[in-house]
Scaffold this motif. Structure first.
Motif, PDB file in Angstrom:
ATOM      1  N   TRP A   1      35.471  36.040  50.194  1.00  0.00           N
ATOM      2  CA  TRP A   1      36.129  34.876  49.587  1.00  0.00           C
ATOM      3  C   TRP A   1      36.435  33.782  50.612  1.00  0.00           C
ATOM      4  O   TRP A   1      37.269  32.924  50.380  1.00  0.00           O
ATOM      5  CB  TRP A   1      37.424  35.319  48.912  1.00  0.00           C
ATOM      6  CG  TRP A   1      38.266  36.211  49.789  1.00  0.00           C
ATOM      7  CD1 TRP A   1      39.184  35.820  50.726  1.00  0.00           C
ATOM      8  CD2 TRP A   1      38.248  37.633  49.829  1.00  0.00           C
ATOM      9  NE1 TRP A   1      39.730  36.903  51.351  1.00  0.00           N
ATOM     10  CE2 TRP A   1      39.178  38.046  50.811  1.00  0.00           C
ATOM     11  CE3 TRP A   1      37.533  38.617  49.119  1.00  0.00           C
ATOM     12  CZ2 TRP A   1      39.423  39.387  51.091  1.00  0.00           C
ATOM     13  CZ3 TRP A   1      37.777  39.946  49.404  1.00  0.00           C
ATOM     14  CH2 TRP A   1      38.714  40.313  50.390  1.00  0.00           C
TER      15      TRP A   1
ATOM     16  N   ILE B   1      33.989  39.354  44.177  1.00  0.00           N
ATOM     17  CA  ILE B   1      34.758  38.131  44.407  1.00  0.00           C
ATOM     18  C   ILE B   1      33.862  37.079  45.035  1.00  0.00           C
ATOM     19  O   ILE B   1      33.854  35.909  44.628  1.00  0.00           O
ATOM     20  CB  ILE B   1      35.972  38.423  45.307  1.00  0.00           C
ATOM     21  CG1 ILE B   1      36.846  39.527  44.682  1.00  0.00           C
ATOM     22  CG2 ILE B   1      36.793  37.156  45.526  1.00  0.00           C
ATOM     23  CD1 ILE B   1      37.992  39.987  45.566  1.00  0.00           C
TER      24      ILE B   1
ATOM     25  N   ILE C   1      38.196  37.611  39.616  1.00  0.00           N
ATOM     26  CA  ILE C   1      38.862  36.536  40.338  1.00  0.00           C
ATOM     27  C   ILE C   1      40.164  36.197  39.643  1.00  0.00           C
ATOM     28  O   ILE C   1      40.383  36.538  38.475  1.00  0.00           O
ATOM     29  CB  ILE C   1      37.980  35.266  40.425  1.00  0.00           C
ATOM     30  CG1 ILE C   1      37.518  34.822  39.036  1.00  0.00           C
ATOM     31  CG2 ILE C   1      36.810  35.488  41.364  1.00  0.00           C
ATOM     32  CD1 ILE C   1      36.742  33.530  39.024  1.00  0.00           C
ATOM     33  N   ASP C   2      41.056  35.515  40.358  1.00  0.00           N
ATOM     34  CA  ASP C   2      42.332  35.096  39.807  1.00  0.00           C
ATOM     35  C   ASP C   2      42.109  34.098  38.674  1.00  0.00           C
ATOM     36  O   ASP C   2      41.203  33.262  38.738  1.00  0.00           O
ATOM     37  CB  ASP C   2      43.173  34.453  40.917  1.00  0.00           C
ATOM     38  CG  ASP C   2      44.625  34.299  40.511  1.00  0.00           C
ATOM     39  OD1 ASP C   2      44.889  33.474  39.624  1.00  0.00           O
ATOM     40  OD2 ASP C   2      45.482  34.985  41.090  1.00  0.00           O
ATOM     41  N   ASP C   3      42.961  34.170  37.653  1.00  0.00           N
ATOM     42  CA  ASP C   3      42.736  33.305  36.499  1.00  0.00           C
ATOM     43  C   ASP C   3      42.954  31.824  36.798  1.00  0.00           C
ATOM     44  O   ASP C   3      42.521  30.965  36.022  1.00  0.00           O
ATOM     45  CB  ASP C   3      43.586  33.739  35.307  1.00  0.00           C
ATOM     46  CG  ASP C   3      45.082  33.700  35.578  1.00  0.00           C
ATOM     47  OD1 ASP C   3      45.492  33.215  36.652  1.00  0.00           O
ATOM     48  OD2 ASP C   3      45.854  34.151  34.709  1.00  0.00           O
ATOM     49  N   VAL C   4      43.604  31.481  37.931  1.00  0.00           N
ATOM     50  CA  VAL C   4      43.732  30.056  38.265  1.00  0.00           C
ATOM     51  C   VAL C   4      42.370  29.456  38.610  1.00  0.00           C
ATOM     52  O   VAL C   4      42.211  28.225  38.634  1.00  0.00           O
ATOM     53  CB  VAL C   4      44.720  29.811  39.429  1.00  0.00           C
ATOM     54  CG1 VAL C   4      46.109  30.290  39.068  1.00  0.00           C
ATOM     55  CG2 VAL C   4      44.232  30.433  40.720  1.00  0.00           C
TER      56      VAL C   4
ATOM     57  N   LEU D   1      40.136  42.814  34.806  1.00  0.00           N
ATOM     58  CA  LEU D   1      39.582  41.683  35.554  1.00  0.00           C
ATOM     59  C   LEU D   1      38.284  41.186  34.916  1.00  0.00           C
ATOM     60  O   LEU D   1      38.082  39.978  34.726  1.00  0.00           O
ATOM     61  CB  LEU D   1      39.341  42.076  37.010  1.00  0.00           C
ATOM     62  CG  LEU D   1      40.575  42.265  37.885  1.00  0.00           C
ATOM     63  CD1 LEU D   1      40.193  42.917  39.219  1.00  0.00           C
ATOM     64  CD2 LEU D   1      41.264  40.930  38.126  1.00  0.00           C
TER      65      LEU D   1
ATOM     66  N   ASP E   1      38.840  39.848  31.207  1.00  0.00           N
ATOM     67  CA  ASP E   1      39.366  38.478  31.135  1.00  0.00           C
ATOM     68  C   ASP E   1      38.258  37.448  31.345  1.00  0.00           C
ATOM     69  O   ASP E   1      38.236  36.399  30.688  1.00  0.00           O
ATOM     70  CB  ASP E   1      40.473  38.281  32.171  1.00  0.00           C
ATOM     71  CG  ASP E   1      41.753  39.021  31.804  1.00  0.00           C
ATOM     72  OD1 ASP E   1      41.889  39.431  30.631  1.00  0.00           O
ATOM     73  OD2 ASP E   1      42.605  39.195  32.694  1.00  0.00           O
TER      74      ASP E   1
ATOM     75  N   MET F   1      39.799  30.680  47.652  1.00  0.00           N
ATOM     76  CA  MET F   1      40.726  30.783  46.515  1.00  0.00           C
ATOM     77  C   MET F   1      42.142  30.460  46.967  1.00  0.00           C
ATOM     78  O   MET F   1      43.124  30.930  46.425  1.00  0.00           O
ATOM     79  CB  MET F   1      40.661  32.181  45.907  1.00  0.00           C
ATOM     80  CG  MET F   1      40.902  33.317  46.879  1.00  0.00           C
ATOM     81  SD  MET F   1      40.735  34.905  46.052  1.00  0.00           S
ATOM     82  CE  MET F   1      41.076  36.021  47.402  1.00  0.00           C
ATOM     83  N   ASP F   2      42.262  29.638  47.997  1.00  0.00           N
ATOM     84  CA  ASP F   2      43.567  29.310  48.540  1.00  0.00           C
ATOM     85  C   ASP F   2      43.685  27.794  48.684  1.00  0.00           C
ATOM     86  O   ASP F   2      42.739  27.123  49.053  1.00  0.00           O
ATOM     87  CB  ASP F   2      43.741  29.963  49.922  1.00  0.00           C
ATOM     88  CG  ASP F   2      45.045  29.544  50.588  1.00  0.00           C
ATOM     89  OD1 ASP F   2      46.078  29.582  49.907  1.00  0.00           O
ATOM     90  OD2 ASP F   2      45.015  29.172  51.765  1.00  0.00           O
TER      91      ASP F   2
ATOM     92  N   ALA G   1      47.654  26.081  41.905  1.00  0.00           N
ATOM     93  CA  ALA G   1      48.457  26.795  40.904  1.00  0.00           C
ATOM     94  C   ALA G   1      48.460  26.065  39.566  1.00  0.00           C
ATOM     95  O   ALA G   1      48.490  26.684  38.502  1.00  0.00           O
ATOM     96  CB  ALA G   1      49.876  26.977  41.417  1.00  0.00           C
TER      97      ALA G   1
ATOM     98  N   ARG H   1      45.983  24.172  38.554  1.00  0.00           N
ATOM     99  CA  ARG H   1      44.594  23.986  38.142  1.00  0.00           C
ATOM    100  C   ARG H   1      44.210  22.505  38.107  1.00  0.00           C
ATOM    101  O   ARG H   1      43.608  22.018  37.141  1.00  0.00           O
ATOM    102  CB  ARG H   1      44.337  24.619  36.773  1.00  0.00           C
ATOM    103  CG  ARG H   1      44.648  26.104  36.701  1.00  0.00           C
ATOM    104  CD  ARG H   1      44.227  26.662  35.374  1.00  0.00           C
ATOM    105  NE  ARG H   1      44.541  28.079  35.256  1.00  0.00           N
ATOM    106  CZ  ARG H   1      44.069  28.874  34.294  1.00  0.00           C
ATOM    107  NH1 ARG H   1      43.257  28.381  33.375  1.00  0.00           N
ATOM    108  NH2 ARG H   1      44.398  30.136  34.249  1.00  0.00           N
TER     109      ARG H   1
END
Length: 409
Positions: free
Chosen positions: A175, A211, A234-237, A265, A268, A352-353, A360, A362
């Motif tokens: 990532w 990822i 992956i994170d939903d954001v 995961l 979703d 992803m940061d 946060a 989006r």
């Protein structure tokens, strides 16, 4: 043009390098720019003389490593009196001649990313012939593994129609920006040496590699015929970026008893792809490995996945595009590029940061472009101040007027 990969592909087969992001080698290349609501059309430079032969210039351009070098070569090409649309297109359609290269398993091959040397494993079918087109599968390993280890697991599974490249990132942190550069450098290195069909490149990954396959895939979707994430998510954001898969089908596999990365995961992601009405396949399995539990890729799922690989063909010039971008990925996306935006999220070294709350919340840029009729393009934007369209004869008739509506205007 500030980016050597700024325009859409004008033919099905291009050079093995930068095969999807061909700058505007068209004598009548048109850029349509949105800047605070205004439209501007930029024309190419006038022809000149006293330059190397056009075929040599085009080949040199396609092999250029640096943006500045490519930009200088492009300027020379546009000045060449022979550089008509038809001439350049004919040069691009002539497939590059490939020589004999090693076949079979090749472990720990070097690949350069900036000043660092990384390694990747490569399998080339023993029946490989440089006159035949092959698919390419790029596979990202999980934590605690190497590309060479995955190479041995996968090579017997793909048959004789695919090359397999497995880069190694010892930390398994796919990532990161470095991982993104490594994956792109790996398949470009392979395509420099072997005859790979640019419309049959597939990205897959297991666990941590999922990822990477998703993050790298969503930012560079036009490169790939398909993406296959196995046991991860992956994170939903980051879900708004899934819109980039409008023309890139997915095949997701996840174990019901996965205790490392929960099956939710993948569920979703499947729900979001269903909402978007995008093409995908989702498989859940109930197999358990004596060491890995439910967190693995069972052999029973393999035949259907490999058959799916065989059906994939990328459309290099789709007539309907959606692109979602953060500020660190304002790069070409097929025949569209977002050039300037309002304030949006910007990823750091981690893909992803973000350094503020924009991730946060989006806060991304979004653009959709649809060719809805002969020479009529409708564009919808959010948080976009300027964009470029790179058009050619396969998308529009350049001998006739082209109408572009931006947000209804």
């Amino acid at each position: 043009m500030n980016d050597r990969g700024c325009a859409a592909q004008v033919t099905r087969r291009l050079s093995s390098r930068w095969f999807s992001f061909l700058p505007a080698l068209l004598h009548v290349a048109v850029l349509i720019l949105l800047w605070d609501g205004g439209l501007a059309v930029l024309a190419a430079a006038k022809p000149g003389s006293d330059m190397p032969p056009l075929p040599a210039l085009v080949r040199e351009f396609l092999d250029a490593e640096e943006a500045a070098q490519a930009e200088a070569l492009l300027a020379q090409i546009l000045k060449d009196p022979q550089a008509t649309v038809g001439t350049v297109q004919a040069l691009l359609q002539n497939s590059r001649a490939f020589g004999d290269e090693p076949v079979g398993l090749q472990r720990s091959l070097p690949v350069q990313v900036e000043s660092h040397t990384y390694r990747f494993g490569l399998y080339v079918p023993v029946s490989y012939r440089p006159t035949h087109d092959y698919g390419l599968v790029v596979c990202l390993h999980g934590a605690g593994f190497t590309g060479d280890a995955y190479l041995e697991r996968w090579q017997a599974r793909l048959g004789e129609e695919f090359l397999l490249a497995c880069p190694t990132l010892l930390q398994g942190n796919w990532w990161t920006r470095t991982a993104e550069q490594l994956v792109l450098a790996t398949f470009r290195t392979v395509m420099d040496r072997y005859r790979v069909d640019p419309d049959r490149v597939i990205l897959t990954g297991m666990s941590n590699g999922v990822i990477g396959s998703l993050l790298i895939g969503i930012h560079h979707a036009p490169l790939f015929a398909g993406i296959s994430p196995m046991a991860g998510g992956i994170d939903d954001v980051l879900f708004p970026f899934l819109e980039n898969f409008r023309n890139t089908p997915l095949y997701l596999i996840h174990g019901l008893q996965d205790q490392v990365m929960p099956v939710e995961l993948s569920r979703d992601i499947a729900k979001e792809l269903t909402r978007l009405k995008y093409p995908f396949i989702y498989r859940e399995h109930d197999h358990v490995h004596p060491l890995a539990g439910g967190h693995f890729f069972p052999r029973e799922e393999l035949p259907a996945l490999v058959r799916w690989f065989g059906t994939l063909r990328r459309d290099p010039l789709p007539k309907h595009l959606t692109v979602v971008r953060d500020a660190s990925h304002l790069t070409p996306f097929s025949w569209v590029r977002i050039d300037a935006t309002d304030r949006i999220a910007a990823f750091s070294e981690l893909l992803m940061d973000s350094r503020d709350e924009t991730l946060a919340n989006r806060v991304y840029a979004r653009l959709s472009a649809d060719i809805v009729g002969p020479n009529r393009i409708e564009v919808r934007t959010q948080r976009v101040r300027r964009y470029s369209l790179f058009l050619n004869q396969r998308l529009v008739d350049l001998t006739q007027p082209v109408t572009v509506l931006t947000n209804g205007r």
